[in-house]
Design an enzyme around this catalytic site. Structure first.
Site, short mmCIF file in Angstrom:
data_model
loop_
_atom_site.label_atom_id
_atom_site.label_comp_id
_atom_site.label_asym_id
_atom_site.label_seq_id
_atom_site.Cartn_x
_atom_site.Cartn_y
_atom_site.Cartn_z
N HIS A 98 0.84 -1.07 0.08
CA HIS A 98 -0.05 0.24 -0.03
C HIS A 98 0.83 1.27 -0.27
CE1 HIS A 98 -2.86 2.83 1.30
NE2 HIS A 98 -4.06 2.30 0.88
N GLU A 140 -3.05 2.73 -7.01
CA GLU A 140 -3.75 3.74 -6.27
C GLU A 140 -3.08 5.20 -6.79
OE1 GLU A 140 -5.18 2.71 -2.22
OE2 GLU A 140 -3.07 2.58 -2.61
P1 13P Z 1 -9.19 6.92 0.79
O1 13P Z 1 -10.50 6.20 0.27
O2 13P Z 1 -9.46 6.96 2.42
O3 13P Z 1 -8.74 7.86 0.09
O4 13P Z 1 -8.19 5.79 0.70
C1 13P Z 1 -7.68 5.13 -0.33
C2 13P Z 1 -6.87 4.03 0.03
O5 13P Z 1 -5.76 4.32 0.14
C3 13P Z 1 -7.43 2.63 0.00
O6 13P Z 1 -6.66 1.88 0.41
#
Ligand code: 13P
Length: 228
Positions: A98, A140
């Site tokens: 992550h 992400e």
């Molecule tokens: P948020 O939805 O709080 O922006 O987080 C995204 C994330 O890091 C999911 O693991």
């Protein structure tokens, strides 16, 4: 074309303490009875709350995952929890790499590879996170991740069609490496009840990984309703 499966993954990060995790998981038990089959839901509680959450969700279709794992099974690794230990308590998934682990805890690609191998070797399904910072303008999308549920804490909005374009690129790249193993790709970055459907209607987006908005029963329920 309508999707066969929609993955709704809730990363509770370090937002919820033990009592809050217990409460939310118990509330989800009732909610899970109405979930359509195509919804594949998983929650990722803190290490401390994982056993209790697995126990509470045992008779439901909601899976539980680890937010982070260590690749050695056992040994002198103070503060770590192994993939094997999570598997043993009944976890199904593990987040690996992550962006918050990469940036705040300086996790390297080498460690992330070891964690992927560690998870796969014992049958814990890894959810590999890849992203970009705004500076790298690369994915992400780290710049879209929120710091909390408040409006002020929200990350920058990532346009759904842009997310779809990047997902298409990731899908192609993974397929070229795995040949016939089609990856499941989830979008994460400030997903809210009013944006979930927009992401999920994109052809290359198989699901969402939600942080802040998954830690409150009402906003999570709204996200699920809008996703169905
Ligand atoms: P948020 O939805 O709080 O922006 O987080 C995204 C994330 O890091 C999911 O693991």
């Amino acid at each position: 074309m309508a999707k066969t499966n929609i993955y709704l993954f809730a990363n509770w990060k370090m937002y919820l303490g033990m009592a809050e995790s217990e409460k939310l998981s118990k509330d989800l038990v009732k909610f899970s009875k109405k979930l359509p089959k195509k919804i594949k839901m998983a929650v990722f509680p803190s290490a401390l709350s994982s056993t209790a959450v697995v126990k509470n969700l045992k008779k439901t279709p909601i899976a539980v995952g680890a937010q982070n794992i260590y690749f050695e099974d056992k040994g002198g690794f103070t503060g770590e929890v192994s993939a094997a230990m999570y598997k043993d308590i009944g976890s199904k998934y593990a987040l690996v790499g992550h962006s918050e682990r990469r940036h705040l805890f300086h996790e390297t690609n080498h460690e992330i590879r070891m964690k992927m191998e560690g998870a796969l070797s014992i049958g814990l399904m890894p959810v590999l996170c890849v992203g970009e910072t705004a500076q790298e303008s690369a994915y992400e999308p780290v710049w879209a991740i929120s710091k909390g549920l408040g409006v002020q804490e929200q990350g920058k909005h990532c346009d759904a069609t842009e997310a779809n374009r990047v997902h298409g690129f990731i899908k192609k790249t993974v397929l070229a490496l795995t040949k016939d193993l089609e990856p499941i790709i989830l979008f994460g970055g400030s997903v809210r009840p009013n944006t979930a459907a927009e992401y999920l209607k994109q052809s290359n987006i198989d699901g969402i990984l939600v942080g802040a908005a998954s830690t409150h029963l009402d906003s999570w329920k709204d996200i699920v309703h809008n996703a169905c």
